[in-house]
Design a protein around this motif. Structure first.
Motif, PDB file in Angstrom:
ATOM      1  N   PHE A 160      -7.271  -3.759 -21.917  1.00 40.76           N
ATOM      2  CA  PHE A 160      -7.505  -5.149 -21.548  1.00 40.76           C
ATOM      3  C   PHE A 160      -6.165  -5.849 -21.361  1.00 40.76           C
ATOM      4  N   ASN A 161      -6.193  -7.038 -20.814  1.00 43.11           N
ATOM      5  CA  ASN A 161      -5.010  -7.892 -20.619  1.00 43.11           C
ATOM      6  C   ASN A 161      -4.072  -7.406 -19.525  1.00 43.11           C
ATOM      7  N   ALA A 162      -4.589  -6.993 -18.394  1.00 42.96           N
ATOM      8  CA  ALA A 162      -3.751  -6.634 -17.245  1.00 42.96           C
ATOM      9  C   ALA A 162      -4.331  -7.278 -15.998  1.00 42.96           C
ATOM     10  N   THR A 163      -3.471  -7.608 -15.066  1.00 40.89           N
ATOM     11  CA  THR A 163      -3.879  -8.284 -13.844  1.00 40.89           C
ATOM     12  C   THR A 163      -3.600  -7.391 -12.650  1.00 40.89           C
ATOM     13  N   PRO A 164      -4.562  -7.237 -11.717  1.00 39.49           N
ATOM     14  CA  PRO A 164      -4.312  -6.395 -10.550  1.00 39.49           C
ATOM     15  C   PRO A 164      -3.311  -7.035  -9.597  1.00 39.49           C
ATOM     16  N   SER A 165      -2.679  -6.223  -8.803  1.00 36.66           N
ATOM     17  CA  SER A 165      -1.689  -6.693  -7.833  1.00 36.66           C
ATOM     18  C   SER A 165      -2.371  -7.421  -6.680  1.00 36.66           C
ATOM     19  N   GLU A 166      -1.685  -8.411  -6.124  1.00 34.68           N
ATOM     20  CA  GLU A 166      -2.190  -9.125  -4.955  1.00 34.68           C
ATOM     21  C   GLU A 166      -1.669  -8.514  -3.657  1.00 34.68           C
ATOM     22  N   GLU A 167      -0.734  -7.577  -3.752  1.00 38.48           N
ATOM     23  CA  GLU A 167      -0.181  -6.932  -2.568  1.00 38.48           C
ATOM     24  C   GLU A 167      -0.951  -5.652  -2.289  1.00 38.48           C
ATOM     25  N   TYR A 168      -1.259  -5.414  -1.014  1.00 35.61           N
ATOM     26  CA  TYR A 168      -2.065  -4.253  -0.656  1.00 35.61           C
ATOM     27  C   TYR A 168      -1.300  -3.323   0.261  1.00 35.61           C
ATOM     28  N   GLU A 169      -1.594  -2.056   0.116  1.00 33.90           N
ATOM     29  CA  GLU A 169      -1.145  -1.054   1.061  1.00 33.90           C
ATOM     30  C   GLU A 169      -2.378  -0.212   1.365  1.00 33.90           C
ATOM     31  N   TYR A 170      -2.240   0.739   2.250  1.00 38.84           N
ATOM     32  CA  TYR A 170      -3.384   1.557   2.627  1.00 38.84           C
ATOM     33  C   TYR A 170      -3.075   3.024   2.401  1.00 38.84           C
ATOM     34  N   ARG A 171      -4.093   3.784   2.003  1.00 41.03           N
ATOM     35  CA  ARG A 171      -3.953   5.210   1.734  1.00 41.03           C
ATOM     36  C   ARG A 171      -4.969   5.991   2.569  1.00 41.03           C
ATOM     37  N   PRO A 172      -4.561   7.139   3.104  1.00 40.63           N
ATOM     38  CA  PRO A 172      -5.521   7.971   3.838  1.00 40.63           C
ATOM     39  C   PRO A 172      -6.403   8.758   2.873  1.00 40.63           C
TER      40      PRO A 172
END
Length: 148
Positions: A26-38
């Motif tokens: 608990f107590n973690a925030t996801p990133s707002e920056e995105y990349e793409y993966r195949p």
């Protein structure tokens, strides 16, 4: 070098949005920056690439089923469909967590259950439940077990 570097570049692989680390605690925030993966096309089934996202496990509360650094192919959803499935829940303060999500239809609570017995189940109920939402259900674990 990641698992996606192993793909044959002559084949057209669909790309899936990678959202970064998701806490297996608990107590973690996801990133707002995105990349793409195949990913291999057969992993999509009959769905479109935008129906999925990939996240990385951060922590060990879901060990041994999900290990720190594993990548997860998740189906975007707002409902787990069945109690006891593993999913990613966004909590009220922007915190995201990977847990087994248990609930009873018609009741005002959910339990976020870790696989690792060193961690406790977290119950969310009442007004706190209104601030939470499911963002995805885990469909596939992507793990490298040995380097070439």
């Amino acid at each position: 070098m990641g698992w996606e570097d192993e793909f044959d570049s002559t084949i057209d692989f669909p790309t899936i949005r990678y959202i970064g680390p998701v806490a297996a605690h608990f107590n973690a925030t996801p990133s707002e920056e995105y990349e793409y993966r195949p990913i291999p096309p057969e992993w999509l089934g009959r769905r479109k690439p935008e129906d999925f996202f990939i996240a990385t496990v951060d922590g060990d509360s879901m060990y041994p089923h999900y290990q720190h650094g594993d990548e997860l192919l998740c189906l975007h959803c707002e409902d787990m469909g069945l109690s006891g499935r593993v999913g990613i829940m966004l909590l009220g303060d922007g915190e995201a967590t990977l847990k087994t999500i248990k609930y009873k239809s018609g009741e005002d609570w959910i339990d976020l259950v870790p696989a690792n017995p060193e961690y406790k189940t977290r119950r969310i109920e009442g007004a706190d439940l209104e601030k939470c939402r499911v963002i995805g259900r885990v469909l596939r674990v992507i793990r490298t077990v040995d380097e070439i």
